[in-house]
Design an enzyme around this catalytic site. Structure first.
Site, mmCIF file in Angstrom:
data_model
loop_
_atom_site.group_PDB
_atom_site.id
_atom_site.type_symbol
_atom_site.label_atom_id
_atom_site.label_comp_id
_atom_site.label_asym_id
_atom_site.label_seq_id
_atom_site.Cartn_x
_atom_site.Cartn_y
_atom_site.Cartn_z
ATOM 1 N N CYS A 1 -19.351 1.962 -1.780
ATOM 2 C CA CYS A 1 -19.602 1.185 -3.008
ATOM 3 C C CYS A 1 -20.874 1.589 -3.742
ATOM 4 O O CYS A 1 -20.802 2.168 -4.824
ATOM 5 C CB CYS A 1 -19.624 -0.302 -2.682
ATOM 6 S SG CYS A 1 -17.987 -0.928 -2.250
ATOM 7 N N ARG B 1 -17.830 6.398 4.752
ATOM 8 C CA ARG B 1 -17.888 6.985 3.407
ATOM 9 C C ARG B 1 -19.351 7.106 2.973
ATOM 10 O O ARG B 1 -20.102 6.141 3.047
ATOM 11 C CB ARG B 1 -17.108 6.109 2.406
ATOM 12 C CG ARG B 1 -15.614 6.181 2.612
ATOM 13 C CD ARG B 1 -14.865 5.276 1.669
ATOM 14 N NE ARG B 1 -15.006 3.864 2.021
ATOM 15 C CZ ARG B 1 -14.373 2.866 1.411
ATOM 16 N NH1 ARG B 1 -13.564 3.115 0.403
ATOM 17 N NH2 ARG B 1 -14.538 1.625 1.804
ATOM 18 N N LYS C 1 -0.825 2.885 7.343
ATOM 19 C CA LYS C 1 -1.617 1.657 7.217
ATOM 20 C C LYS C 1 -0.701 0.437 7.199
ATOM 21 O O LYS C 1 -0.939 -0.557 7.882
ATOM 22 C CB LYS C 1 -2.434 1.728 5.913
ATOM 23 C CG LYS C 1 -3.658 0.852 5.899
ATOM 24 C CD LYS C 1 -4.529 1.132 4.680
ATOM 25 C CE LYS C 1 -5.618 2.141 4.946
ATOM 26 N NZ LYS C 1 -6.533 2.325 3.822
ATOM 27 N N LEU D 1 -35.239 -5.155 2.062
ATOM 28 C CA LEU D 1 -36.560 -4.541 1.885
ATOM 29 C C LEU D 1 -36.955 -3.762 3.127
ATOM 30 O O LEU D 1 -38.129 -3.672 3.445
ATOM 31 C CB LEU D 1 -37.608 -5.616 1.606
ATOM 32 C CG LEU D 1 -37.885 -5.996 0.147
ATOM 33 C CD1 LEU D 1 -39.144 -6.840 0.050
ATOM 34 C CD2 LEU D 1 -38.020 -4.771 -0.769
ATOM 35 N N ASP E 1 0.863 -1.180 0.000
ATOM 36 C CA ASP E 1 0.000 0.000 0.000
ATOM 37 C C ASP E 1 0.902 1.233 0.000
ATOM 38 O O ASP E 1 2.023 1.189 0.503
ATOM 39 C CB ASP E 1 -0.923 -0.003 1.228
ATOM 40 C CG ASP E 1 -2.164 0.832 1.000
ATOM 41 O OD1 ASP E 1 -3.268 0.263 0.886
ATOM 42 O OD2 ASP E 1 -2.043 2.089 0.943
ATOM 43 N N GLU F 1 -15.109 -8.405 -6.684
ATOM 44 C CA GLU F 1 -15.314 -8.806 -5.286
ATOM 45 C C GLU F 1 -16.722 -8.432 -4.838
ATOM 46 O O GLU F 1 -17.180 -7.325 -5.105
ATOM 47 C CB GLU F 1 -14.271 -8.084 -4.416
ATOM 48 C CG GLU F 1 -14.375 -8.380 -2.960
ATOM 49 C CD GLU F 1 -14.267 -9.868 -2.659
ATOM 50 O OE1 GLU F 1 -13.265 -10.486 -3.042
ATOM 51 O OE2 GLU F 1 -15.203 -10.405 -2.039
HETATM 52 P P1 NAD Z 1 -10.063 1.590 0.555
HETATM 53 O O1 NAD Z 1 -10.010 3.043 0.320
HETATM 54 O O2 NAD Z 1 -10.394 1.066 1.926
HETATM 55 O O3 NAD Z 1 -8.661 0.924 0.145
HETATM 56 C C1 NAD Z 1 -7.938 1.279 -0.989
HETATM 57 C C2 NAD Z 1 -6.448 1.200 -0.633
HETATM 58 O O4 NAD Z 1 -5.664 1.348 -1.816
HETATM 59 C C3 NAD Z 1 -6.004 2.311 0.315
HETATM 60 O O5 NAD Z 1 -5.391 1.731 1.453
HETATM 61 C C4 NAD Z 1 -4.999 3.117 -0.521
HETATM 62 O O6 NAD Z 1 -3.964 3.684 0.251
HETATM 63 C C5 NAD Z 1 -4.489 2.065 -1.472
HETATM 64 N N1 NAD Z 1 -3.869 2.590 -2.694
HETATM 65 C C6 NAD Z 1 -4.266 3.634 -3.468
HETATM 66 N N2 NAD Z 1 -3.448 3.782 -4.518
HETATM 67 C C7 NAD Z 1 -2.501 2.818 -4.414
HETATM 68 C C8 NAD Z 1 -1.394 2.445 -5.208
HETATM 69 N N3 NAD Z 1 -1.086 3.105 -6.335
HETATM 70 N N4 NAD Z 1 -0.644 1.404 -4.813
HETATM 71 C C9 NAD Z 1 -0.937 0.732 -3.674
HETATM 72 N N5 NAD Z 1 -1.995 1.022 -2.884
HETATM 73 C C10 NAD Z 1 -2.760 2.057 -3.252
HETATM 74 O O7 NAD Z 1 -11.096 1.000 -0.513
HETATM 75 P P2 NAD Z 1 -11.901 -0.394 -0.453
HETATM 76 O O8 NAD Z 1 -13.195 -0.210 0.251
HETATM 77 O O9 NAD Z 1 -10.982 -1.467 0.006
HETATM 78 O O10 NAD Z 1 -12.249 -0.579 -2.004
HETATM 79 C C11 NAD Z 1 -11.276 -0.950 -2.947
HETATM 80 C C12 NAD Z 1 -11.985 -1.391 -4.213
HETATM 81 O O11 NAD Z 1 -12.767 -2.543 -3.948
HETATM 82 C C13 NAD Z 1 -12.971 -0.367 -4.793
HETATM 83 O O12 NAD Z 1 -12.961 -0.461 -6.191
HETATM 84 C C14 NAD Z 1 -14.304 -0.838 -4.253
HETATM 85 O O13 NAD Z 1 -15.380 -0.412 -5.044
HETATM 86 C C15 NAD Z 1 -14.112 -2.339 -4.320
HETATM 87 N N6 NAD Z 1 -14.951 -3.107 -3.388
HETATM 88 C C16 NAD Z 1 -15.015 -2.726 -2.084
HETATM 89 C C17 NAD Z 1 -15.813 -3.454 -1.212
HETATM 90 C C18 NAD Z 1 -15.994 -3.021 0.232
HETATM 91 O O14 NAD Z 1 -16.901 -3.542 0.884
HETATM 92 N N7 NAD Z 1 -15.186 -2.108 0.753
HETATM 93 C C19 NAD Z 1 -16.511 -4.585 -1.665
HETATM 94 C C20 NAD Z 1 -16.371 -4.966 -2.994
HETATM 95 C C21 NAD Z 1 -15.589 -4.209 -3.853
#
Ligand code: NAD
Length: 433
Positions: A256, A326, A34, A246, A29, A144
């Protein structure tokens, strides 16, 4: 060895679960704090069951975290789990993190290794990224579906695995990684890259539609004197409809659903298919309207004037069992009411710190008794179990006026009314003590 790039809600869960399945995992990351926390086996956010899994696998030496992409050089597979937030002022997704992480991995990945996107992206993204890769690397997409609050369970026992692949080799490599889940009977769906990307946004659009549908019914119940909780129960018995998602209330939020339906609309525009997703615009407006309707109820009960009125807000997270704030409907309502001059105090069992970071001007209480003290109205906005366990008789002794708005239709209405509360909810006629 597996690499996981981006260790937020999705990536940290995926990394810990892959280590739990026995793989050697490196999480990367760009956020140093983190990485520091995860490296010590400490989860920097709240997610049930994940702290134990993280600590166990870090201690066992199967799982480590770094900011250095070079440490991924030996990985056989790289899962891209970075964020895809909404672009400021636009509906479209910001793909800069995905592009940057794919470029960083491509620069160090060993020949033959597979890049696997898990982030939610607009259809066509994977094709474009694939074209940018050197010929010794291949890209697959494995969207995911985990739910925050159930992330570990959903990763280790998902209700399906969807992979978008460009070759049998890529599919077989992914099948190897997920073999124990496949053995347990998890359905495996193999598709092209575009369909795999679409499955994710279609699923989220459907879920958003279901929530906004029942909230639209709540508006009709309010206009006509019906009861949306009875209506939902009755239509939910039809297995073609089902009773999940519902529950009428203040609607969906989080990192999301809102941004995914907006990015889907933006992509449809680009594809010349605007009309096909026009309905999502309405789904979004119904959702945002639910927040406004709660504020109207507050104004009505406090005779319009919110200035200096003490308002207790139960819940800050966008949903229970998560500290994710968020686009949280609860916080949005709290902030809007405060902006109107009210003295708002917010409680949440897990999300106070993230909420304070986002909205430092809000007031927070560390206990339920403290948040209720002297309140002129109580808003139940995130349906944590501890709020359902509040004793309305004791709560009444703490507040200045016993009025509660159940923004989630989740409290035991009769119990609160019997204790002498005026009880309000969306889609349910007012009930007085
Ligand atoms: P998040 O913001 O919690 O995590 C994203 C992470 O990516 C951060 O820790 C950030 O520092 C890191 N990051 C950003 N740019 C980077 C880079 N160039 N190299 C390495 N790390 C980098 O987001 P999230 O909730 O984990 O979501 C991530 C993706 O998964 C999104 O596309 C989201 O839509 C999808 N998603 C999330 C969930 C959920 O429940 N949170 C479920 C399904 C899908």
């Amino acid at each position: 060895m597996l690499g996981v790039i981006g260790t937020g809600y999705l990536g940290a869960t995926h990394a810990a679960c892959m280590a739990e399945l026995g793989f050697d995992v490196v999480g990367v990351d760009t956020d140093e704090s983190k990485v520091r926390s995860l490296s010590q086996g400490e989860l920097p956010f709240y997610e049930p069951d994940l702290p134990e899994l993280l600590a166990k696998n870090v201690a066992a030496g199967r799982l480590r975290f770094t900011t250095d992409f070079n440490e991924l050089a030996n990985a056989d597979m790289h899962f891209i789990c970075v964020g895809t937030p909404q672009q400021p002022g636009k509906n479209a997704a910001d793909l800069s993190y995905v592009k940057a992480s794919v470029a960083a991995v491509a620069a160090i990945a060993k020949p033959g290794s597979l890049l696997v996107g898990k982030s939610t992206v607009p259809v066509g993204t994977a094709d474009a990224l694939s074209a940018s890769l050197p010929s010794h690397l291949e890209l697959a997409w494995n969207p995911e579906f985990l739910r925050e609050g159930f992330a570990v369970e959903d990763t280790l026992r998902p209700n399906r695995l969807v992979v978008g692949v460009q070759s049998d080799r890529a599919e077989n490599l992914l099948k190897e990684v997920y073999q124990s889940l496949i053995k347990d009977g998890v359905p495996w769906i193999s598709a092209d890259l575009r369909t795999a990307e679409l499955v994710k946004v279609a699923a989220n659009s459907f879920l958003a539609t279901k929530i906004s549908f029942i909230n639209a019914m709540a508006e009709i119940c309010d206009a006509s004197g019906g009861d949306v909780t009875v209506l939902a129960k009755a239509i939910g018995y039809d297995p073609r409809i089902g009773n999940r998602f519902l529950q009428a209330g203040i609607g969906f939020g989080g990192g999301c659903l809102p941004k995914d339906i907006r990015a889907f609309m933006a992509r449809a525009d680009e594809l010349g298919a605007t009309q096909a997703l026009e309905f999502l615009r309405e789904i979004d407006s119904i959702n945002l309207r639910a927040r406004k309707r709660v504020i109207e109820l507050v104004r009505r009960d406090l005779s319009e004037a919110l200035k200096s009125k003490r308002i207790a807000v139960l819940g800050a997270a966008f949903k229970p069992d998560s500290d994710d704030v968020r686009d949280s409907p609860a916080l949005d309502i709290a902030v809007q009411i405060q902006a109107a001059g009210a003295d708002v105090v917010v409680h949440d069992p897990k999300a106070i710190e993230p909420a304070r970071k986002r909205f430092p001007a809000l007031n927070f209480a560390s206990s339920i008794d403290e948040v209720l003290k002297d309140a002129e109205i109580v808003l139940h906005l995130t349906e944590w179990k501890i709020y359902r366990e509040i004793d309305p008789v004791k709560a009444k002794s703490l507040v200045s006026k016993a009025i509660i708005i159940d923004g989630r239709n989740a409290l035991d209405r009769n119990k609160w009314i019997d204790a002498g509360w005026q009880f309000r909810a969306l889609g349910v006629s007012d009930k007085e003590a």
